[in-house]
Design an enzyme around this catalytic site. Sequence first.
Site, PDB file in Angstrom:
ATOM      1  N   GLY A 255       0.777  -1.189   0.132  1.00  0.00           N
ATOM      2  CA  GLY A 255      -0.141   0.031  -0.043  1.00  0.00           C
ATOM      3  C   GLY A 255       0.813   1.241   0.101  1.00  0.00           C
ATOM      4  N   LYS A 256       2.095   1.083  -0.579  1.00  0.00           N
ATOM      5  CA  LYS A 256       2.832   2.310  -0.395  1.00  0.00           C
ATOM      6  C   LYS A 256       2.516   3.500  -1.253  1.00  0.00           C
ATOM      7  CE  LYS A 256       6.628  -0.173  -0.975  1.00  0.00           C
ATOM      8  NZ  LYS A 256       5.992  -1.461  -0.824  1.00  0.00           N
ATOM      9  N   THR A 257       1.973   3.070  -2.413  1.00  0.00           N
ATOM     10  CA  THR A 257       1.418   3.936  -3.595  1.00  0.00           C
ATOM     11  C   THR A 257       0.345   4.566  -3.256  1.00  0.00           C
ATOM     12  OG1 THR A 257       2.465   2.443  -5.443  1.00  0.00           O
ATOM     13  CG2 THR A 257       0.978   4.223  -5.901  1.00  0.00           C
TER      14      THR A 257
ATOM     15  N   GLU B 101       1.855 -35.974   0.357  1.00  0.00           N
ATOM     16  CA  GLU B 101       1.226 -34.836   1.096  1.00  0.00           C
ATOM     17  C   GLU B 101       0.536 -35.334   2.353  1.00  0.00           C
ATOM     18  OE1 GLU B 101       1.615 -31.944   0.084  1.00  0.00           O
ATOM     19  OE2 GLU B 101       2.589 -32.593  -2.052  1.00  0.00           O
TER      20      GLU B 101
ATOM     21  N   ASP C 205      10.644 -28.936  -0.562  1.00  0.00           N
ATOM     22  CA  ASP C 205      10.651 -29.354   0.886  1.00  0.00           C
ATOM     23  C   ASP C 205      12.175 -29.081   1.612  1.00  0.00           C
ATOM     24  OD1 ASP C 205       8.057 -29.738   0.551  1.00  0.00           O
ATOM     25  OD2 ASP C 205       8.378 -32.108   0.470  1.00  0.00           O
TER      26      ASP C 205
HETATM   27  P1  ATP Z   1       5.115  -1.785  -4.833  1.00  0.00           P
HETATM   28  O1  ATP Z   1       6.162  -1.825  -3.820  1.00  0.00           O
HETATM   29  O2  ATP Z   1       5.026  -3.408  -5.751  1.00  0.00           O
HETATM   30  O3  ATP Z   1       4.808  -0.863  -5.854  1.00  0.00           O
HETATM   31  P2  ATP Z   1       2.935  -0.727  -3.123  1.00  0.00           P
HETATM   32  O4  ATP Z   1       3.417  -1.159  -1.740  1.00  0.00           O
HETATM   33  O5  ATP Z   1       3.125   0.414  -3.622  1.00  0.00           O
HETATM   34  O6  ATP Z   1       3.581  -1.932  -3.938  1.00  0.00           O
HETATM   35  P3  ATP Z   1       0.180  -0.506  -3.877  1.00  0.00           P
HETATM   36  O7  ATP Z   1       0.511  -0.255  -5.251  1.00  0.00           O
HETATM   37  O8  ATP Z   1       0.121   0.742  -3.002  1.00  0.00           O
HETATM   38  O9  ATP Z   1       1.447  -1.317  -3.153  1.00  0.00           O
HETATM   39  O10 ATP Z   1      -1.043  -1.514  -3.729  1.00  0.00           O
HETATM   40  C1  ATP Z   1      -1.412  -2.378  -4.901  1.00  0.00           C
HETATM   41  C2  ATP Z   1      -2.943  -2.582  -4.657  1.00  0.00           C
HETATM   42  O11 ATP Z   1      -2.903  -3.449  -3.547  1.00  0.00           O
HETATM   43  C3  ATP Z   1      -3.709  -1.482  -4.381  1.00  0.00           C
HETATM   44  O12 ATP Z   1      -4.292  -0.952  -5.790  1.00  0.00           O
HETATM   45  C4  ATP Z   1      -4.788  -2.133  -3.492  1.00  0.00           C
HETATM   46  O13 ATP Z   1      -5.867  -2.611  -4.549  1.00  0.00           O
HETATM   47  C5  ATP Z   1      -4.087  -3.050  -2.947  1.00  0.00           C
HETATM   48  N1  ATP Z   1      -3.625  -2.729  -1.308  1.00  0.00           N
HETATM   49  C6  ATP Z   1      -2.326  -2.874  -1.093  1.00  0.00           C
HETATM   50  N2  ATP Z   1      -2.247  -2.504   0.284  1.00  0.00           N
HETATM   51  C7  ATP Z   1      -3.695  -2.145   0.637  1.00  0.00           C
HETATM   52  C8  ATP Z   1      -4.134  -1.662   1.962  1.00  0.00           C
HETATM   53  N3  ATP Z   1      -3.441  -1.468   2.887  1.00  0.00           N
HETATM   54  N4  ATP Z   1      -5.241  -1.593   1.900  1.00  0.00           N
HETATM   55  C9  ATP Z   1      -6.277  -1.700   0.838  1.00  0.00           C
HETATM   56  N5  ATP Z   1      -5.746  -2.100  -0.299  1.00  0.00           N
HETATM   57  C10 ATP Z   1      -4.344  -2.310  -0.462  1.00  0.00           C
END
Ligand code: ATP
Length: 497
Positions: free
Chosen positions: A115-117, A337, A411
């Site tokens: 979720g950084k973006t 398994e 494994d």
């Molecule tokens: P990267 O490092 O690969 O760029 P990132 O950390 O920037 O990834 P995002 O691009 O913000 O990740 O997240 C990708 C998608 O995953 C978002 O569009 C959303 O749908 C979902 N997502 C990720 N984290 C969250 C969160 N904390 N809450 C809700 N949705 C999330």
Amino acid sequence: MRKYGAEIAIGIVPVLIAFLIFIGQNVVPILMLGVLGFVVVYAARGRGKLTAMSSQNRSAEAKSTPLTFDQIGGQERAKQELVEALDFLVHQEKIAKLGIRPLKGILLSGPPGTGKTLLAKAAAQYTDSIYLAASGSEFVEMYVGVGAGRVRDLFKEARTKANKAKKSSAVIFIDEIEVIGGKRDGGQQREYDQTLNQLLTEMDGIYANESPRILLIAATNRKEMLDSALLRPGRFDRHIGVDLPDKKGRLHILNIHAKNRPIDENVVLDRIAKESFGFSGAQLESVMNEAAIYAMRESSDKIGENHLSMAIDKVMMGEKTDREATKEERERIALHELGHAIMAEVVRPGSVSQVALSPRGQALGYVRHNPQQDQYLYTKPFLNGQIMIALGGAAAEEMFYGGRSTGSRGDFEQSMSIVKTLVESGLTDLGIIDASMITKEAYANINREILDELMLQTKATLETKREIFTQSLETLLREETLSGDEFRSLFKSNSAA
Ligand code: ATP
């Protein structure tokens, strides 16, 4: 004068060529060189423009769907830290009065898809800023100076756009900052160095009283690779960790992505959150999406728990493949398994969530484990238990066939990786050591010692459960899957006997 530079050049060049022909010079090589130069410069610039356009599109998209912190699940600590940092930008006068230096850069670090973006977009929304995004790899070019030019353009574009939109600030988000912000070695990577230098120069050129104010947010999942010049005070001096969500965070994210989807009323998302241990936000979003696709395939208008469960398997291990195994192979896979599953129930009762015989991704069969709760610290007995679960498959093959197959490769890799953790955490007879202190041979010895001993224990344990193998085998071969509860009922009736 600069404005008419191109026109003047267009005028002068033909005159010069005509003059050279007139005095009897061969102009072909000069013309060819000119054409080559033109192609190189314009190809590089053209790509630059394309990049700028793509980031424009992205920012336009961000504008049309404003994203707030409420739409980001889990990450409570990261959100709180970010809001605190952003308040510096929101309350600029107060900050100036106290003589606090302006915040220029925030670094978000953590695994992919956490979720950084989203946080950067929400930050732009929170501070009522223009949002511009780029990725580190967009600045990578063969030609020295092109990447640096793009950094300059990005900052210029942010200022122009903010002015146009009458905003007092702009947020520039650079994903994968490690691509341009890696440690400088002063050698081969001159182009990267120039790009990074330009970024540092632009950051140094951000002043408290300028308008619009620029805030740089960068993301990386390899913070240790960054050049220290980027991390020093006055540049990216706010570091916010964005980790994988815990169970509460996963539930929050699942709820967010369930909002606009027709989820069956019997679905308990808490259970899905529990089963998706270790998943990132992006993977959880994918689970919801894949579950909806499974529901559509079955012409169901609601997403049920079975769809979600299948989606977890798909996200964890890939799509089902249609590799056809022979009857003998299927039997061997089933016993393998069951070896894992029986060991898992012995070591951690109640942890098996499913035993499956269907090929998926690279695996021919699999056992899905269900962690009782999120855990971040592991003891030696716990890790030994994990190794025994991993060795259970190979041990079962030895028990029934007198030898193993290539099916245990994964494994063993997993087991050796746990041994590595044991060694590096000072949990072996080697004591507290750094991996570089021991020779490869010593490492191989300790690896063999641990794995041989645990393999013996695993085989001895499984020998006492032979009955369970024979009883579950038939059902597994017939049904292809055994739910955790079905498997446990067989397990318990046999253990009680
Ligand atoms: P990267 O490092 O690969 O760029 P990132 O950390 O920037 O990834 P995002 O691009 O913000 O990740 O997240 C990708 C998608 O995953 C978002 O569009 C959303 O749908 C979902 N997502 C990720 N984290 C969250 C969160 N904390 N809450 C809700 N949705 C999330």
